[in-house]
Design an enzyme around this catalytic site. Sequence first.
Site, PDB file in Angstrom:
ATOM      1  N   THR A   9       3.927   4.793   1.762  1.00  0.00           N
ATOM      2  CA  THR A   9       5.133   4.496   2.304  1.00  0.00           C
ATOM      3  C   THR A   9       5.653   4.001   1.522  1.00  0.00           C
ATOM      4  O   THR A   9       5.361   4.220   0.206  1.00  0.00           O
ATOM      5  CB  THR A   9       5.649   4.115   3.947  1.00  0.00           C
ATOM      6  OG1 THR A   9       4.674   2.721   4.250  1.00  0.00           O
ATOM      7  CG2 THR A   9       5.343   4.823   4.959  1.00  0.00           C
TER       8      THR A   9
ATOM      9  N   THR B  12      -4.344  -1.821  12.450  1.00  0.00           N
ATOM     10  CA  THR B  12      -3.428  -2.092  11.798  1.00  0.00           C
ATOM     11  C   THR B  12      -2.603  -0.999  11.598  1.00  0.00           C
ATOM     12  O   THR B  12      -2.356   0.274  12.452  1.00  0.00           O
ATOM     13  CB  THR B  12      -3.827  -3.030  10.250  1.00  0.00           C
ATOM     14  OG1 THR B  12      -2.475  -2.639   9.118  1.00  0.00           O
ATOM     15  CG2 THR B  12      -4.156  -1.720   9.592  1.00  0.00           C
TER      16      THR B  12
END
Lengths: 405, 405
Positions: free
Chosen positions: A153, A190
């Site tokens: 991202t 994560t």
Amino acid sequence: MAVGLTALPELHPVSGIRVGTSRAGIRKKDRRDLVVIECAPGTQAAAVFTRNRFSAAPVQVAREHLAARPPRALLINTGFANAGTGQPGIESARACCQALAQRLSCAPEEIMPFSTGVIGERLPVERVVAGLPAAVSALSGDGWAEAAYGIMTTDTLPKGSSRRMILGGREITVTGIAKGAGMIRPDMATMLAFVATDADASPAALDRCLRSAAAVSFNRITVDGDTSTNDALVLLATGRAGNPRIEVDGPDYERLREAVSEVCAQLARAIVRDGEGATKFITIEVTEGKSKEDCLAVAYTIAHSPLVKTAFFASDPNWGRILAAIGRAPIAELDVDRISISLNGVAVVRSGALASDYTEARGAEAMAQAEITVRVALGMGAATDTVWTCDLSHDYVRINAEYRT
Amino acid sequence: MAVGLTALPELHPVSGIRVGTSRAGIRKKDRRDLVVIECAPGTQAAAVFTRNRFSAAPVQVAREHLAARPPRALLINTGFANAGTGQPGIESARACCQALAQRLSCAPEEIMPFSTGVIGERLPVERVVAGLPAAVSALSGDGWAEAAYGIMTTDTLPKGSSRRMILGGREITVTGIAKGAGMIRPDMATMLAFVATDADASPAALDRCLRSAAAVSFNRITVDGDTSTNDALVLLATGRAGNPRIEVDGPDYERLREAVSEVCAQLARAIVRDGEGATKFITIEVTEGKSKEDCLAVAYTIAHSPLVKTAFFASDPNWGRILAAIGRAPIAELDVDRISISLNGVAVVRSGALASDYTEARGAEAMAQAEITVRVALGMGAATDTVWTCDLSHDYVRINAEYRT
């Protein structure tokens, strides 16, 4: 601006795993944004997910599916996190699983969905579904590198890690990919990391291996202290290497655990190296604590201090800010007269006072490096722990002020 | 860039208090940087100091002196915090007290020293001492406004507040000044605030009054979550108004407490309005909590989230970041399906899901304001609490990266 992170290392194929990526135009056009990781029948999986109470819809569905059956495929989209979307979000995640299951001729419960991107906006299911044929037809053992790009991202570089070794007389591979780069303070896992091995391991061994690896890797990094709603770490084991099955108490367990931990640690550090706006990679080692918890509390207080982080960005040896952070760390006992601090080996504080051989020039030289190790000795005991973080730069503010534009 | 903070309000003189300011060139030339606040004999004082374990040398000396005798003067310098300076720092603070005591013909223990500025560097005592004559000769009942300038560091505007009322048939004044603007997350007090009244009050009443006021003012603000080593809040009462002495259980206690709390709250909010790089003033009200502690934990988690703070800076109604922050707040029980969130009265989340009448346009309009109230209802009980904070802007990074240059 990633620190000490360059090209992807070679990502070895994992027997029994095929990976395919497509450009589905989910949020932006012409960007790899949809990934399918297909697992051969018989693949075992272990996973850990975010502890944020607002866990995303895909996290809830993936958890439920994994509890029901081992996965035949993982489906990952970027652009939308599908978090804070309520019951409609759950239905969106299920609809994506359904579409991929149909195409792979398996049950919807055999698909684990993962999403990353903006929180609170509806996932455009139709775009995900429309992107599936291309991702499925791209499935290949060599698809890992493409997928490392496909899950990015705000990351500026893809993250991957791969290891090979001989276990039980057979060659075993462990390969993984991960993404960052903001809302990074994982708590149990994560923001999307996928690790696969062709080793044969019992579900119990796999689960323990993953939790142990997470504890020394993803659960030791922070970019901004913000725990994501979508964190997930998955370990797949296809068993195709033909090694004698690894059990928790077996002779090969420790070596598998080490390999998985190394891959996870490399991925976790890569996330920090490419943290939003990062210009410095900071290792905070706290030693001589009464407990590991104390060491971690001190390390995270330093790692989350905006004043410490901006001093790193400025290469300013303003060690008073580190000292002030230690002084407010939430631990029961602290004796300021026993504390020592060094920066890349330059002693700054000894026994609570400025080190007699410290000079501003030596401090400035240490702080000018792109990689800095802050060592804090508490003088209270023998425990030790380490946290990795990055600095706070102009670009962090820019990236996050402009995130949705 | 201060938000909603303009000129200093009128700061009424307090009978028995004289204030003097000078330009001593302590760190920079031609800048008001030294302040003396002289108290008439018989003045009572109460003070609260930082809980940071690395409390500065002046904090340690001021605490010790106050315990020994009521102060005859407060001595404040900017430029150097005299923190992290060990035993030599203590001696520097004592030397400054000694010099002022000589000039005012009192005992050194009757001087309370305060410092603010860079941590870890030696306080140039000789410059402080050289600046004393000018500060002492400037002593005047009307010196408050000058002093509000004299204690500024990265503040862009001075902060002051003043109230008058009738108590026990006499006119009473409460006047205070404070400074920010970074390393602001006071824990028992803030980075230098001085409040004086001519009311006559018992030491017990004064102490309780101050702690109560701190709890609803300085202990409810945060700029960056970093608790300073030098925080101090002092309340002086000269008793010159001639009112019947105020006792803890007496009829006038509550009114004095209110006036002091109002002055402290105005000063505390002024610090946030002028927080480093602030472009938005944010009020975070958390209601329906099981306890005030829970409400505060949620409020501070939101207030410290760099992602939430950059969204405010960008006027981006990225409410998912607020939701993610609530989800990781360190409280024992949280039911995400009961949570509601509004921004300046615009309902965003109701019962854990997007409010049906919410539109991005309404959210954007709320976030475009310079003053924003975030209301979070937890749906768990009846407790409530409020925290004030500001956004995280490019200027915060610039100011703190360039702080020592």
